[in-house]
Scaffold this motif. Structure first.
Motif, short mmCIF file in Angstrom:
data_model
loop_
_atom_site.label_atom_id
_atom_site.label_comp_id
_atom_site.label_asym_id
_atom_site.label_seq_id
_atom_site.Cartn_x
_atom_site.Cartn_y
_atom_site.Cartn_z
N ASP A 102 0.80 -1.23 0.00
CA ASP A 102 0.00 0.00 0.00
C ASP A 102 0.83 1.27 0.00
O ASP A 102 0.30 2.37 0.17
N GLY A 103 2.15 1.15 -0.19
CA GLY A 103 3.00 2.34 -0.25
C GLY A 103 3.39 2.88 1.10
O GLY A 103 3.81 4.04 1.20
N THR A 104 3.28 2.04 2.15
CA THR A 104 3.68 2.48 3.47
C THR A 104 4.86 1.67 3.99
O THR A 104 5.15 0.58 3.52
N ARG A 105 5.50 2.26 4.97
CA ARG A 105 6.58 1.60 5.70
C ARG A 105 6.40 1.97 7.16
O ARG A 105 6.35 3.16 7.49
N ASN A 106 6.25 0.97 8.00
CA ASN A 106 6.00 1.19 9.43
C ASN A 106 4.80 2.11 9.66
O ASN A 106 4.83 2.98 10.53
N GLY A 107 3.76 1.94 8.83
CA GLY A 107 2.53 2.70 9.01
C GLY A 107 2.54 4.11 8.44
O GLY A 107 1.55 4.83 8.55
N ARG A 108 3.62 4.52 7.81
CA ARG A 108 3.71 5.87 7.22
C ARG A 108 3.96 5.75 5.73
O ARG A 108 4.71 4.88 5.29
N PHE A 109 3.38 6.65 4.97
CA PHE A 109 3.57 6.63 3.52
C PHE A 109 5.03 6.91 3.18
O PHE A 109 5.66 7.79 3.77
N VAL A 110 5.56 6.15 2.22
CA VAL A 110 6.92 6.39 1.74
C VAL A 110 6.89 7.59 0.81
O VAL A 110 5.85 7.99 0.31
N GLN A 111 8.05 8.14 0.56
CA GLN A 111 8.14 9.29 -0.34
C GLN A 111 8.00 8.84 -1.79
O GLN A 111 8.20 7.68 -2.12
N GLN A 112 7.63 9.77 -2.65
CA GLN A 112 7.59 9.49 -4.08
C GLN A 112 9.01 9.17 -4.52
O GLN A 112 9.92 9.96 -4.32
N ASP A 113 9.18 7.98 -5.11
CA ASP A 113 10.52 7.53 -5.47
C ASP A 113 10.39 6.23 -6.26
O ASP A 113 9.29 5.72 -6.46
N VAL A 114 11.51 5.68 -6.65
CA VAL A 114 11.58 4.38 -7.32
C VAL A 114 12.04 3.36 -6.30
O VAL A 114 13.03 3.59 -5.59
N TYR A 115 11.34 2.22 -6.23
CA TYR A 115 11.64 1.16 -5.29
C TYR A 115 11.94 -0.13 -6.06
O TYR A 115 11.45 -0.33 -7.16
N ILE A 116 12.73 -0.98 -5.46
CA ILE A 116 13.12 -2.25 -6.09
C ILE A 116 12.10 -3.32 -5.72
O ILE A 116 11.69 -3.42 -4.56
N VAL A 117 11.72 -4.11 -6.71
CA VAL A 117 10.76 -5.20 -6.54
C VAL A 117 11.46 -6.52 -6.84
O VAL A 117 12.16 -6.64 -7.85
N ALA A 118 11.27 -7.50 -5.97
CA ALA A 118 11.75 -8.86 -6.21
C ALA A 118 10.58 -9.81 -5.95
O ALA A 118 9.96 -9.75 -4.89
N ILE A 119 10.26 -10.64 -6.94
CA ILE A 119 9.13 -11.56 -6.82
C ILE A 119 9.59 -12.96 -7.23
O ILE A 119 10.28 -13.13 -8.23
N ARG A 120 9.19 -13.94 -6.41
CA ARG A 120 9.47 -15.34 -6.72
C ARG A 120 8.14 -16.06 -6.85
O ARG A 120 7.25 -15.88 -6.02
#
Length: 94
Positions: free
Chosen positions: A55-73
């Motif tokens: 949902d775009g949060t980390r520890n209950g707070r929204f993360v900043q607009q940015d690019v994040y790395i995704v890893a899926i298995r």
């Protein structure tokens, strides 16, 4: 048969009710593991259900607009020895 998987490259968790959750979609997936990392490689979110997502949060707070790395298995429903790894990025747009 191989699992099919669609992984979007952006989402907009901004409270407008549209495109609020980053999630993968697919078929033929028996095992799913998704992980999100920040730009420094720190894991900030994981989920183990293809119907779940971030949902775009980390520890209950929204993360900043940015690019994040995704890893899926994913693991194939028909071939017990099949594992496939997907790596990419997702952009959080506010």
């Amino acid at each position: 048969f191989r699992p099919s998987l669609f992984i979007p490259n952006a989402f907009t968790p901004n409270g407008d009710g549209v495109n609020e959750i980053f999630t993968a979609a697919g078929s033929g997936v028996e095992v799913f593991e998704g992980m999100i990392f920040d730009r420094w490689g720190e894991k900030i979110y994981t989920w183990n259900d293809i119907n779940g997502g971030w949902d775009g949060t980390r520890n209950g707070r929204f993360v900043q607009q940015d690019v994040y790395i995704v890893a899926i298995r994913v693991k194939n429903i028909c071939d017990k020895d099949f594992n496939e790894y997907h790596r990419g990025t997702v952009t959080v747009i506010r």
